[in-house]
Write a protein that holds these residues in place. Structure first.
Motif, PDB file in Angstrom:
ATOM      1  N   LYS A 194       0.837  -1.198   0.000  1.00  0.00           N
ATOM      2  CA  LYS A 194       0.000   0.000   0.000  1.00  0.00           C
ATOM      3  C   LYS A 194       0.873   1.249   0.000  1.00  0.00           C
ATOM      4  O   LYS A 194       0.625   2.193  -0.756  1.00  0.00           O
ATOM      5  CB  LYS A 194      -0.936   0.022   1.205  1.00  0.00           C
ATOM      6  CG  LYS A 194      -1.835   1.256   1.268  1.00  0.00           C
ATOM      7  CD  LYS A 194      -2.644   1.280   2.534  1.00  0.00           C
ATOM      8  CE  LYS A 194      -3.601   2.449   2.606  1.00  0.00           C
ATOM      9  NZ  LYS A 194      -3.011   3.748   2.348  1.00  0.00           N
ATOM     10  N   ARG A 195       1.900   1.266   0.820  1.00  0.00           N
ATOM     11  CA  ARG A 195       2.807   2.424   0.883  1.00  0.00           C
ATOM     12  C   ARG A 195       3.502   2.645  -0.454  1.00  0.00           C
ATOM     13  O   ARG A 195       3.631   3.778  -0.923  1.00  0.00           O
ATOM     14  CB  ARG A 195       3.825   2.241   1.987  1.00  0.00           C
ATOM     15  CG  ARG A 195       3.234   2.451   3.359  1.00  0.00           C
ATOM     16  CD  ARG A 195       4.319   2.502   4.442  1.00  0.00           C
ATOM     17  NE  ARG A 195       3.678   2.506   5.738  1.00  0.00           N
ATOM     18  CZ  ARG A 195       3.909   1.644   6.703  1.00  0.00           C
ATOM     19  NH1 ARG A 195       4.816   0.692   6.544  1.00  0.00           N
ATOM     20  NH2 ARG A 195       3.273   1.721   7.854  1.00  0.00           N
ATOM     21  N   GLU A 196       3.957   1.548  -1.076  1.00  0.00           N
ATOM     22  CA  GLU A 196       4.631   1.658  -2.369  1.00  0.00           C
ATOM     23  C   GLU A 196       3.677   2.226  -3.416  1.00  0.00           C
ATOM     24  O   GLU A 196       4.050   3.113  -4.190  1.00  0.00           O
ATOM     25  CB  GLU A 196       5.147   0.300  -2.832  1.00  0.00           C
ATOM     26  CG  GLU A 196       6.339  -0.207  -2.062  1.00  0.00           C
ATOM     27  CD  GLU A 196       6.762  -1.578  -2.544  1.00  0.00           C
ATOM     28  OE1 GLU A 196       6.689  -1.844  -3.766  1.00  0.00           O
ATOM     29  OE2 GLU A 196       7.165  -2.400  -1.701  1.00  0.00           O
ATOM     30  N   TYR A 197       2.447   1.714  -3.444  1.00  0.00           N
ATOM     31  CA  TYR A 197       1.467   2.208  -4.407  1.00  0.00           C
ATOM     32  C   TYR A 197       1.134   3.676  -4.140  1.00  0.00           C
ATOM     33  O   TYR A 197       1.086   4.486  -5.067  1.00  0.00           O
ATOM     34  CB  TYR A 197       0.189   1.367  -4.394  1.00  0.00           C
ATOM     35  CG  TYR A 197      -0.886   2.007  -5.229  1.00  0.00           C
ATOM     36  CD1 TYR A 197      -0.782   2.006  -6.619  1.00  0.00           C
ATOM     37  CD2 TYR A 197      -1.951   2.675  -4.646  1.00  0.00           C
ATOM     38  CE1 TYR A 197      -1.735   2.645  -7.405  1.00  0.00           C
ATOM     39  CE2 TYR A 197      -2.910   3.311  -5.418  1.00  0.00           C
ATOM     40  CZ  TYR A 197      -2.795   3.296  -6.797  1.00  0.00           C
ATOM     41  OH  TYR A 197      -3.729   3.942  -7.560  1.00  0.00           O
ATOM     42  N   ASP A 198       0.890   4.018  -2.876  1.00  0.00           N
ATOM     43  CA  ASP A 198       0.570   5.406  -2.518  1.00  0.00           C
ATOM     44  C   ASP A 198       1.682   6.357  -2.960  1.00  0.00           C
ATOM     45  O   ASP A 198       1.412   7.429  -3.512  1.00  0.00           O
ATOM     46  CB  ASP A 198       0.333   5.553  -1.019  1.00  0.00           C
ATOM     47  CG  ASP A 198      -0.998   4.977  -0.557  1.00  0.00           C
ATOM     48  OD1 ASP A 198      -1.866   4.686  -1.411  1.00  0.00           O
ATOM     49  OD2 ASP A 198      -1.162   4.822   0.670  1.00  0.00           O
ATOM     50  N   GLN A 199       2.927   5.972  -2.730  1.00  0.00           N
ATOM     51  CA  GLN A 199       4.052   6.821  -3.126  1.00  0.00           C
ATOM     52  C   GLN A 199       4.104   6.984  -4.642  1.00  0.00           C
ATOM     53  O   GLN A 199       4.307   8.086  -5.152  1.00  0.00           O
ATOM     54  CB  GLN A 199       5.375   6.241  -2.623  1.00  0.00           C
ATOM     55  CG  GLN A 199       5.575   6.402  -1.143  1.00  0.00           C
ATOM     56  CD  GLN A 199       6.851   5.722  -0.661  1.00  0.00           C
ATOM     57  OE1 GLN A 199       7.451   4.903  -1.360  1.00  0.00           O
ATOM     58  NE2 GLN A 199       7.258   6.052   0.560  1.00  0.00           N
ATOM     59  N   CYS A 200       3.922   5.881  -5.356  1.00  0.00           N
ATOM     60  CA  CYS A 200       3.937   5.921  -6.817  1.00  0.00           C
ATOM     61  C   CYS A 200       2.823   6.827  -7.332  1.00  0.00           C
ATOM     62  O   CYS A 200       3.052   7.697  -8.167  1.00  0.00           O
ATOM     63  CB  CYS A 200       3.789   4.506  -7.374  1.00  0.00           C
ATOM     64  SG  CYS A 200       3.829   4.421  -9.181  1.00  0.00           S
ATOM     65  N   PHE A 201       1.617   6.611  -6.816  1.00  0.00           N
ATOM     66  CA  PHE A 201       0.478   7.405  -7.266  1.00  0.00           C
ATOM     67  C   PHE A 201       0.677   8.888  -6.959  1.00  0.00           C
ATOM     68  O   PHE A 201       0.462   9.738  -7.819  1.00  0.00           O
ATOM     69  CB  PHE A 201      -0.827   6.919  -6.627  1.00  0.00           C
ATOM     70  CG  PHE A 201      -2.002   7.765  -7.015  1.00  0.00           C
ATOM     71  CD1 PHE A 201      -2.662   7.537  -8.207  1.00  0.00           C
ATOM     72  CD2 PHE A 201      -2.419   8.817  -6.211  1.00  0.00           C
ATOM     73  CE1 PHE A 201      -3.732   8.337  -8.595  1.00  0.00           C
ATOM     74  CE2 PHE A 201      -3.486   9.622  -6.587  1.00  0.00           C
ATOM     75  CZ  PHE A 201      -4.142   9.383  -7.771  1.00  0.00           C
ATOM     76  N   ASN A 202       1.085   9.201  -5.741  1.00  0.00           N
ATOM     77  CA  ASN A 202       1.272  10.607  -5.354  1.00  0.00           C
ATOM     78  C   ASN A 202       2.340  11.284  -6.202  1.00  0.00           C
ATOM     79  O   ASN A 202       2.187  12.441  -6.600  1.00  0.00           O
ATOM     80  CB  ASN A 202       1.602  10.715  -3.870  1.00  0.00           C
ATOM     81  CG  ASN A 202       0.423  10.379  -2.996  1.00  0.00           C
ATOM     82  OD1 ASN A 202      -0.733  10.510  -3.385  1.00  0.00           O
ATOM     83  ND2 ASN A 202       0.703   9.904  -1.792  1.00  0.00           N
ATOM     84  N   ARG A 203       3.406  10.559  -6.501  1.00  0.00           N
ATOM     85  CA  ARG A 203       4.481  11.104  -7.332  1.00  0.00           C
ATOM     86  C   ARG A 203       3.948  11.360  -8.752  1.00  0.00           C
ATOM     87  O   ARG A 203       4.144  12.427  -9.324  1.00  0.00           O
ATOM     88  CB  ARG A 203       5.672  10.149  -7.357  1.00  0.00           C
ATOM     89  CG  ARG A 203       6.883  10.663  -8.076  1.00  0.00           C
ATOM     90  CD  ARG A 203       8.126   9.785  -7.900  1.00  0.00           C
ATOM     91  NE  ARG A 203       7.864   8.350  -7.977  1.00  0.00           N
ATOM     92  CZ  ARG A 203       7.904   7.504  -6.931  1.00  0.00           C
ATOM     93  NH1 ARG A 203       8.197   7.946  -5.724  1.00  0.00           N
ATOM     94  NH2 ARG A 203       7.661   6.231  -7.088  1.00  0.00           N
TER      95      ARG A 203
END
Length: 76
Positions: free
Chosen positions: A12-21
């Motif tokens: 979830k953290r990896e996806y959130d970071q990717c999406f936010n970036r």
């Protein structure tokens, strides 16, 4: 916020970071093509589905993205 399954929190953290970036660096600047986070999302989604099943969380009546493909809505 943590994920529904402890094993899914890092995904979830990896996806959130990717999406936010992507959102901040591309989408807001008019570059909306491509889906750089799609594979991460799929991995996270599979993990969450497994966690829901393992925890026996009732999900009847909930709609998920793509779950109604090919189905007609009940008009009652």
């Amino acid at each position: 916020m943590n994920s529904v399954g402890e094993a899914c929190t890092e995904l979830k953290r990896e996806y959130d970071q990717c999406f936010n970036r992507w959102f901040a660096e591309k989408f807001l600047k008019g570059e909306s093509s491509g889906d750089p986070c799609g594979q991460l999302f799929k991995r996270y989604q599979i993990c969450v589905q497994k966690a829901i099943k393992e925890k026996d969380i009732p999900i009847e009546g909930l709609e998920f993205m793509g779950s109604n493909k090919g189905k007609t809505e009940n008009s009652s």
